[in-house]
Design a protein around this motif. Sequence first.
Motif, PDB file in Angstrom:
ATOM      1  N   GLU A 198       0.828  -1.202   0.000  1.00 54.25           N
ATOM      2  CA  GLU A 198       0.000   0.000   0.000  1.00 54.25           C
ATOM      3  C   GLU A 198       0.867   1.259   0.000  1.00 54.25           C
ATOM      4  N   LYS A 199       1.970   1.207   0.729  1.00 58.23           N
ATOM      5  CA  LYS A 199       2.887   2.338   0.775  1.00 58.23           C
ATOM      6  C   LYS A 199       3.539   2.566  -0.589  1.00 58.23           C
ATOM      7  N   LYS A 200       3.897   1.467  -1.273  1.00 59.11           N
ATOM      8  CA  LYS A 200       4.467   1.584  -2.606  1.00 59.11           C
ATOM      9  C   LYS A 200       3.475   2.215  -3.575  1.00 59.11           C
ATOM     10  N   ILE A 201       2.227   1.764  -3.523  1.00 59.73           N
ATOM     11  CA  ILE A 201       1.197   2.318  -4.398  1.00 59.73           C
ATOM     12  C   ILE A 201       1.015   3.797  -4.121  1.00 59.73           C
ATOM     13  N   GLU A 202       1.092   4.181  -2.852  1.00 58.37           N
ATOM     14  CA  GLU A 202       0.982   5.595  -2.489  1.00 58.37           C
ATOM     15  C   GLU A 202       2.096   6.423  -3.131  1.00 58.37           C
ATOM     16  N   PHE A 203       3.328   5.902  -3.117  1.00 55.57           N
ATOM     17  CA  PHE A 203       4.447   6.595  -3.757  1.00 55.57           C
ATOM     18  C   PHE A 203       4.225   6.717  -5.264  1.00 55.57           C
ATOM     19  N   PHE A 204       3.773   5.632  -5.887  1.00 54.63           N
ATOM     20  CA  PHE A 204       3.592   5.641  -7.335  1.00 54.63           C
ATOM     21  C   PHE A 204       2.452   6.564  -7.750  1.00 54.63           C
ATOM     22  N   GLU A 205       1.410   6.666  -6.920  1.00 52.20           N
ATOM     23  CA  GLU A 205       0.322   7.589  -7.232  1.00 52.20           C
ATOM     24  C   GLU A 205       0.762   9.040  -7.076  1.00 52.20           C
ATOM     25  N   LYS A 206       1.556   9.303  -6.061  1.00 51.56           N
ATOM     26  CA  LYS A 206       1.955  10.681  -5.787  1.00 51.56           C
ATOM     27  C   LYS A 206       3.015  11.183  -6.761  1.00 51.56           C
ATOM     28  N   TYR A 207       4.030  10.369  -7.041  1.00 54.96           N
ATOM     29  CA  TYR A 207       5.152  10.836  -7.834  1.00 54.96           C
ATOM     30  C   TYR A 207       5.115  10.368  -9.283  1.00 54.96           C
ATOM     31  N   GLY A 208       4.448   9.259  -9.573  1.00 55.77           N
ATOM     32  CA  GLY A 208       4.279   8.817 -10.948  1.00 55.77           C
ATOM     33  C   GLY A 208       2.986   9.374 -11.503  1.00 55.77           C
ATOM     34  N   GLU A 209       2.685   9.042 -12.737  1.00 52.53           N
ATOM     35  CA  GLU A 209       1.432   9.515 -13.312  1.00 52.53           C
ATOM     36  C   GLU A 209       0.236   8.743 -12.753  1.00 52.53           C
ATOM     37  N   SER A 210       0.431   7.455 -12.424  1.00 56.94           N
ATOM     38  CA  SER A 210      -0.644   6.638 -11.879  1.00 56.94           C
ATOM     39  C   SER A 210      -0.032   5.549 -11.011  1.00 56.94           C
ATOM     40  N   ALA A 211      -0.890   4.756 -10.397  1.00 60.28           N
ATOM     41  CA  ALA A 211      -0.415   3.696  -9.504  1.00 60.28           C
ATOM     42  C   ALA A 211       0.244   2.562 -10.274  1.00 60.28           C
ATOM     43  N   VAL A 212      -0.093   2.409 -11.554  1.00 56.09           N
ATOM     44  CA  VAL A 212       0.482   1.313 -12.333  1.00 56.09           C
ATOM     45  C   VAL A 212       1.775   1.715 -13.031  1.00 56.09           C
ATOM     46  N   ASN A 213       2.095   3.005 -13.058  1.00 52.13           N
ATOM     47  CA  ASN A 213       3.336   3.466 -13.686  1.00 52.13           C
ATOM     48  C   ASN A 213       4.457   3.405 -12.654  1.00 52.13           C
ATOM     49  N   THR A 214       4.998   2.220 -12.471  1.00 46.96           N
ATOM     50  CA  THR A 214       6.015   2.018 -11.447  1.00 46.96           C
ATOM     51  C   THR A 214       7.416   2.326 -11.953  1.00 46.96           C
ATOM     52  N   GLY A 215       7.563   2.605 -13.224  1.00 41.47           N
ATOM     53  CA  GLY A 215       8.882   2.807 -13.783  1.00 41.47           C
ATOM     54  C   GLY A 215       9.275   4.254 -13.974  1.00 41.47           C
ATOM     55  N   SER A 216       8.411   5.192 -13.596  1.00 40.03           N
ATOM     56  CA  SER A 216       8.770   6.590 -13.788  1.00 40.03           C
ATOM     57  C   SER A 216       9.938   6.960 -12.881  1.00 40.03           C
ATOM     58  N   SER A 217      10.773   7.832 -13.373  1.00 39.77           N
ATOM     59  CA  SER A 217      11.978   8.201 -12.634  1.00 39.77           C
ATOM     60  C   SER A 217      11.644   8.836 -11.300  1.00 39.77           C
ATOM     61  N   GLU A 218      10.638   9.708 -11.275  1.00 43.06           N
ATOM     62  CA  GLU A 218      10.270  10.378 -10.034  1.00 43.06           C
ATOM     63  C   GLU A 218       9.803   9.385  -8.975  1.00 43.06           C
ATOM     64  N   ALA A 219       9.000   8.401  -9.393  1.00 44.68           N
ATOM     65  CA  ALA A 219       8.506   7.408  -8.443  1.00 44.68           C
ATOM     66  C   ALA A 219       9.648   6.557  -7.904  1.00 44.68           C
ATOM     67  N   GLN A 220      10.575   6.178  -8.771  1.00 49.60           N
ATOM     68  CA  GLN A 220      11.707   5.377  -8.332  1.00 49.60           C
ATOM     69  C   GLN A 220      12.601   6.163  -7.376  1.00 49.60           C
ATOM     70  N   ILE A 221      12.821   7.428  -7.668  1.00 48.08           N
ATOM     71  CA  ILE A 221      13.642   8.274  -6.797  1.00 48.08           C
ATOM     72  C   ILE A 221      12.984   8.427  -5.428  1.00 48.08           C
ATOM     73  N   ALA A 222      11.670   8.623  -5.411  1.00 55.41           N
ATOM     74  CA  ALA A 222      10.955   8.761  -4.143  1.00 55.41           C
ATOM     75  C   ALA A 222      11.026   7.466  -3.336  1.00 55.41           C
ATOM     76  N   LEU A 223      10.882   6.342  -4.004  1.00 54.37           N
ATOM     77  CA  LEU A 223      10.959   5.055  -3.323  1.00 54.37           C
ATOM     78  C   LEU A 223      12.361   4.811  -2.770  1.00 54.37           C
ATOM     79  N   PHE A 224      13.373   5.120  -3.559  1.00 55.60           N
ATOM     80  CA  PHE A 224      14.751   4.974  -3.084  1.00 55.60           C
ATOM     81  C   PHE A 224      15.013   5.892  -1.894  1.00 55.60           C
ATOM     82  N   SER A 225      14.485   7.108  -1.935  1.00 52.29           N
ATOM     83  CA  SER A 225      14.694   8.055  -0.835  1.00 52.29           C
ATOM     84  C   SER A 225      14.065   7.540   0.454  1.00 52.29           C
ATOM     85  N   TYR A 226      12.888   6.954   0.344  1.00 48.66           N
ATOM     86  CA  TYR A 226      12.228   6.385   1.523  1.00 48.66           C
ATOM     87  C   TYR A 226      13.055   5.240   2.092  1.00 48.66           C
ATOM     88  N   ARG A 227      13.537   4.372   1.218  1.00 50.11           N
ATOM     89  CA  ARG A 227      14.342   3.246   1.675  1.00 50.11           C
ATOM     90  C   ARG A 227      15.665   3.718   2.272  1.00 50.11           C
TER      91      ARG A 227
END
Length: 89
Positions: free
Chosen positions: A6-35
């Motif tokens: 659920e936390k991952k989906i939240e990151f992808f919705e906020k920083y990517g274009e949608s919850a299914v766009n898991t490959g966007s650079s912004e979403a990946q950067i946000a996920l890496f920053s959290y980790r």
Amino acid sequence: MYLTPEKKIEFFEKYGESAVNTGSSEAQIALFSYRISHLTDHLRTNKKDFSTQRALITLVGKRRSLLDYLKKKDINRYRAIIKDLNLRR
């Protein structure tokens, strides 16, 4: 568990274009920053956990390379993600 699906989906919705766009650079950067922040807190209490230290250095390198890519492709998106995540530089 610190990173639930659920936390991952939240990151992808906020920083990517949608919850299914898991490959966007912004979403990946946000996920890496959290980790990275989670591993940094872990290493403050467990100073001799060298495998976690190595994983942290690897994550920082991956985030840096994604930030460099984003800076080269679109400087406005780079500045937005830096400001949004409160990253230095």
